[in-house]
Motif scaffolding. Structure first.
Motif, short mmCIF file in Angstrom:
data_model
loop_
_atom_site.label_atom_id
_atom_site.label_comp_id
_atom_site.label_asym_id
_atom_site.label_seq_id
_atom_site.Cartn_x
_atom_site.Cartn_y
_atom_site.Cartn_z
N PRO A 21 41.07 37.50 51.14
CA PRO A 21 40.51 38.82 50.89
C PRO A 21 41.53 39.92 51.19
N GLY A 49 29.34 41.37 43.85
CA GLY A 49 29.96 42.39 44.69
C GLY A 49 31.45 42.22 44.90
N TYR A 50 32.03 41.18 44.31
CA TYR A 50 33.46 40.91 44.48
C TYR A 50 34.24 41.22 43.22
N THR A 67 40.79 38.74 46.58
CA THR A 67 39.45 39.25 46.32
C THR A 67 39.18 40.46 47.22
N GLN A 68 38.29 41.32 46.70
CA GLN A 68 37.88 42.50 47.44
C GLN A 68 36.39 42.68 47.23
N HIS A 69 35.64 42.88 48.32
CA HIS A 69 34.20 43.08 48.23
C HIS A 69 33.88 44.57 48.21
N GLN A 70 32.83 44.91 47.50
CA GLN A 70 32.46 46.33 47.37
C GLN A 70 32.15 46.99 48.71
N SER A 73 36.41 44.20 52.70
CA SER A 73 36.83 42.81 52.87
C SER A 73 37.64 42.67 54.14
#
Length: 141
Positions: A21, A49-50, A67-70, A73
């Motif tokens: 992340p 959300g990713y 990856t980045q979550h809204q 991360s």
């Protein structure tokens, strides 16, 4: 009996993906693609959300995924010895990448383990502080 060039019969791996992340997805992609020279192989947006991007070299069975979550991360800060090591036969290619990354604001840093510097490798931190080592193959032992 597996050979040196093949996976063991009970572990037939078709692809290797290293994923992590980040809260700096665009900066990380810029570092690895524009700076290092990898290619964007694919990606996705708003999957539960990713957002994510896969980078690597076309046609090869291994790549990196970021990856980045809204909602953020969070990732524990890496140690100075969390390394992605790339073995590169051409020292001039290493110098070109080091110059390009330096001009983007990512200068070489002192490695935690002096082995890398002793062997002529160059260490650079990516936008998240994870370290990339560019190792000349003549330094392998």
């Amino acid at each position: 009996m597996p050979t040196k060039e093949s996976w063991p019969e009970e572990l037939q791996v078709a692809q290797v993906r290293i994923a992590r992340p980040t809260d700096k997805l665009q900066e990380v992609v810029r570092f690895y693609c524009q700076g290092l020279g990898l290619r964007k192989l694919g990606g996705f947006e708003n999957h539960n959300g990713y957002d994510g991007v896969m980078v690597g070299l076309p046609g090869l069975g291994y790549h990196l995924e970021f990856t980045q979550h809204q909602h953020g991360s969070p990732c524990p800060a890496p140690t100075k010895d969390n390394l992605l090591v790339l073995y590169i036969p051409d020292k001039q290619s290493i110098n070109t990448v080091v110059e390009r990354l330096g001009s983007m604001g990512y200068p070489a840093v002192e490695p935690e383990n002096p082995y890398w510097k002793d062997k002529g490798a160059i260490t650079i931190e990516d936008p998240d502080g994870w370290r990339l080592v560019l190792m000349p193959t003549e330094g392998i032992s």
